[in-house]
Design a protein around this motif. Structure first.
Motif, mmCIF file in Angstrom:
data_model
loop_
_atom_site.group_PDB
_atom_site.id
_atom_site.type_symbol
_atom_site.label_atom_id
_atom_site.label_comp_id
_atom_site.label_asym_id
_atom_site.label_seq_id
_atom_site.Cartn_x
_atom_site.Cartn_y
_atom_site.Cartn_z
ATOM 1 N N VAL A 19 0.798 -1.113 0.044
ATOM 2 C CA VAL A 19 -0.021 0.052 0.096
ATOM 3 C C VAL A 19 0.764 1.335 -0.044
ATOM 4 C CG1 VAL A 19 -1.669 1.462 1.277
ATOM 5 C CG2 VAL A 19 -1.867 -1.212 1.158
ATOM 6 N N ALA A 20 1.982 1.324 0.858
ATOM 7 C CA ALA A 20 2.882 2.251 0.977
ATOM 8 C C ALA A 20 3.522 2.573 -0.495
ATOM 9 C CB ALA A 20 3.868 2.322 2.031
ATOM 10 N N VAL A 21 4.057 1.551 -0.918
ATOM 11 C CA VAL A 21 4.865 1.503 -2.554
ATOM 12 C C VAL A 21 3.800 2.084 -3.400
ATOM 13 C CG1 VAL A 21 5.763 0.430 -4.254
ATOM 14 C CG2 VAL A 21 6.534 0.044 -1.904
ATOM 15 N N ASP A 22 2.421 1.608 -3.499
ATOM 16 C CA ASP A 22 1.354 2.074 -4.359
ATOM 17 C C ASP A 22 1.300 3.565 -4.309
ATOM 18 O OD1 ASP A 22 -0.758 0.626 -6.341
ATOM 19 O OD2 ASP A 22 -1.886 2.249 -5.137
ATOM 20 N N ARG A 23 1.172 4.066 -3.051
ATOM 21 C CA ARG A 23 0.691 5.605 -2.786
ATOM 22 C C ARG A 23 1.902 6.263 -3.183
ATOM 23 N NH1 ARG A 23 -4.078 6.063 -3.822
ATOM 24 N NH2 ARG A 23 -3.310 4.220 -4.631
ATOM 25 N N ILE A 24 3.005 5.965 -2.734
ATOM 26 C CA ILE A 24 4.252 6.710 -3.463
ATOM 27 C C ILE A 24 4.260 6.770 -4.866
ATOM 28 C CG2 ILE A 24 6.890 6.806 -3.420
ATOM 29 C CD1 ILE A 24 6.895 5.523 -0.709
ATOM 30 N N ALA A 25 3.957 5.459 -5.623
ATOM 31 C CA ALA A 25 3.948 5.726 -6.968
ATOM 32 C C ALA A 25 2.816 6.416 -7.413
ATOM 33 C CB ALA A 25 3.721 4.177 -7.728
ATOM 34 N N VAL A 26 1.699 6.365 -6.905
ATOM 35 C CA VAL A 26 0.736 7.412 -7.484
ATOM 36 C C VAL A 26 0.873 8.682 -7.329
ATOM 37 C CG1 VAL A 26 -0.917 7.593 -5.315
ATOM 38 C CG2 VAL A 26 -1.892 7.297 -7.978
ATOM 39 N N VAL A 49 -3.679 16.971 -10.017
ATOM 40 C CA VAL A 49 -4.186 15.919 -10.675
ATOM 41 C C VAL A 49 -4.516 14.784 -9.558
ATOM 42 C CG1 VAL A 49 -3.564 14.136 -12.118
ATOM 43 C CG2 VAL A 49 -2.920 16.448 -12.781
ATOM 44 N N ASP A 50 -5.594 14.151 -9.472
ATOM 45 C CA ASP A 50 -6.022 13.238 -8.682
ATOM 46 C C ASP A 50 -6.220 11.860 -9.467
ATOM 47 O OD1 ASP A 50 -6.771 11.865 -6.195
ATOM 48 O OD2 ASP A 50 -8.427 12.841 -5.871
ATOM 49 N N ILE A 51 -5.356 10.883 -9.214
ATOM 50 C CA ILE A 51 -5.632 9.490 -9.896
ATOM 51 C C ILE A 51 -6.415 8.896 -8.842
ATOM 52 C CG2 ILE A 51 -4.411 7.443 -10.797
ATOM 53 C CD1 ILE A 51 -2.082 9.276 -11.463
ATOM 54 N N LYS A 52 -7.605 8.274 -9.207
ATOM 55 C CA LYS A 52 -8.472 7.409 -8.369
ATOM 56 C C LYS A 52 -8.129 5.906 -8.525
ATOM 57 C CE LYS A 52 -10.973 11.080 -7.242
ATOM 58 N NZ LYS A 52 -11.265 11.618 -5.853
ATOM 59 N N GLY A 53 -8.875 5.196 -7.680
ATOM 60 C CA GLY A 53 -8.634 3.789 -7.902
ATOM 61 C C GLY A 53 -7.265 3.080 -7.180
ATOM 62 N N PHE A 54 -7.872 1.907 -6.570
ATOM 63 C CA PHE A 54 -6.765 1.164 -6.119
ATOM 64 C C PHE A 54 -6.702 -0.179 -6.355
ATOM 65 C CE2 PHE A 54 -5.080 -1.331 -2.543
ATOM 66 C CZ PHE A 54 -3.755 -0.885 -2.060
ATOM 67 N N PHE A 56 -3.046 1.265 -7.681
ATOM 68 C CA PHE A 56 -2.528 2.046 -8.841
ATOM 69 C C PHE A 56 -1.696 1.177 -9.685
ATOM 70 C CE2 PHE A 56 1.041 4.799 -10.249
ATOM 71 C CZ PHE A 56 0.340 5.670 -11.177
ATOM 72 N N LEU A 57 -0.991 0.496 -9.123
ATOM 73 C CA LEU A 57 0.385 -0.222 -10.030
ATOM 74 C C LEU A 57 -0.298 -1.003 -11.226
ATOM 75 C CD1 LEU A 57 2.870 -0.745 -7.159
ATOM 76 C CD2 LEU A 57 3.046 0.848 -8.980
ATOM 77 N N THR A 58 -1.398 -1.808 -10.597
ATOM 78 C CA THR A 58 -1.877 -2.693 -11.723
ATOM 79 C C THR A 58 -2.555 -1.961 -12.728
ATOM 80 O OG1 THR A 58 -4.001 -2.639 -10.371
ATOM 81 C CG2 THR A 58 -2.409 -4.487 -9.831
ATOM 82 N N GLN A 59 -3.055 -0.797 -12.541
ATOM 83 C CA GLN A 59 -3.422 0.053 -13.433
ATOM 84 C C GLN A 59 -2.580 0.585 -14.440
ATOM 85 O OE1 GLN A 59 -6.787 2.971 -12.332
ATOM 86 N NE2 GLN A 59 -6.217 2.374 -10.303
ATOM 87 N N VAL A 60 -1.387 0.696 -13.759
ATOM 88 C CA VAL A 60 -0.191 1.367 -14.784
ATOM 89 C C VAL A 60 0.189 0.176 -15.747
ATOM 90 C CG1 VAL A 60 2.154 1.920 -14.680
ATOM 91 C CG2 VAL A 60 0.506 2.986 -13.103
ATOM 92 N N LEU A 61 0.278 -1.138 -15.144
ATOM 93 C CA LEU A 61 0.612 -2.377 -15.951
ATOM 94 C C LEU A 61 -0.313 -2.417 -17.141
ATOM 95 C CD1 LEU A 61 1.749 -4.921 -13.089
ATOM 96 C CD2 LEU A 61 3.308 -3.491 -14.782
ATOM 97 N N ALA A 62 -1.730 -1.986 -16.910
ATOM 98 C CA ALA A 62 -2.652 -2.346 -18.020
ATOM 99 C C ALA A 62 -2.621 -0.896 -18.679
ATOM 100 C CB ALA A 62 -3.987 -2.256 -17.262
ATOM 101 N N LYS A 63 -1.852 0.036 -18.728
ATOM 102 C CA LYS A 63 -1.773 1.461 -19.212
ATOM 103 C C LYS A 63 -3.096 1.919 -19.230
ATOM 104 C CE LYS A 63 2.607 0.147 -21.539
ATOM 105 N NZ LYS A 63 3.101 0.164 -22.891
#
Length: 249
Positions: A19-26, A49-54, A56-63
């Motif tokens: 969760v911490a890594v995901d939030r830092i990445a977002v 800019v506010d990126i929604k959803g959790f 985040f990293l899986t969303q990035v992988l899906a582009k």
């Protein structure tokens, strides 16, 4: 039992790290996206800019991001040949396609809204006319107040007033309540419900031309089509929807 407890503790710790890594990445991604949008849209300040959803990293992988909310400032548009400030610009973007560097940000669909103050609307109005708040009851009907000195309004329409007529009309102010609407091309239309009868015949039609006018607002994102305008105490609020909304790239 002890082994199960240890596994549970490890799972909780790893989950917290993820969760911490995901939030830092977002947070990093939001900052990078803001920089790209500012550069692409030539804004004077960085947007929020506010990126929604959790997660985040899986969303990035899906582009593709589920939802991105953007608040812009420092936006200007052109209305009636005049530069006007556009405030409280917001956009809610869905199915946002990105690349790894955020150099391309395109939303499958989006909804946007923006405000233009009465002071800026008056800049773009015909010569002599001032646009203002018409009160809560009339604003609820989508109406604004258009007013101005009668001689200025007529002369703004190219009417040459003889000295005697100008003296007769001097000091007289005209006020009208105009309904605001958007036409098919996205231009703002102001149409007065009624105008006072002038003491000098032949000028009524010229006065209506000074009060009734169309205002084309340019410089907004072309992929969002404005389809609604409402009147508030501070100005007009525009909103619209669009597909394939490109913010960067």
């Amino acid at each position: 039992m002890r082994a199960l407890r240890i596994l549970l503790i490890i799972a909780i710790v790893l989950g917290g790290i993820f969760v911490a890594v995901d939030r830092i990445a977002v947070n990093i991604a939001e900052s990078k996206a803001a920089d790209k949008i500012q550069s692409s849209q030539r804004l004077s300040s960085s947007p929020d800019v506010d990126i929604k959803g959790f997660p985040f990293l899986t969303q990035v992988l899906a582009k593709e991001l589920d939802e991105v909310d953007v608040s812009l400032s420092g936006v200007t548009a052109t209305a009636g040949g005049h530069s006007v400030n556009v405030t409280e610009v917001t956009a809610e973007l869905y199915a946002v396609r990105i690349d790894s560097s955020f150099s391309s940000v395109v939303a499958g669909r989006g909804e946007g809204a923006a405000n233009i103050s009465y002071a800026d609307l008056s800049k773009a109005a015909p010569k002599g006319a001032t646009v203002g708040y018409a009160g809560a009851e009339r604003a609820a009907k989508g109406q604004v107040k258009v007013s101005g000195p009668l001689t200025d309004l007529l002369e703004g329409q190219g009417v040459a007033l003889p000295s005697a007529v100008k003296a007769l009309l001097q000091g007289r102010t005209v006020s009208a309540y105009s309904t605001v609407a958007l036409n098919g091309s996205g231009a703002v239309q102001l149409r007065a419900e009624a105008l006072p009868k002038l003491p000098v015949p032949g000028f009524d039609q010229r006065l209506r031309k000074a009060v009734d006018y169309d205002l084309k607002i340019e410089g907004m994102p072309s992929s969002i089509k404005l389809d609604k305008v409402t009147a508030s105490e501070t100005g007009l609020r525009f909103s619209g929807k669009g597909t394939d909304v490109r913010l960067a790239g």
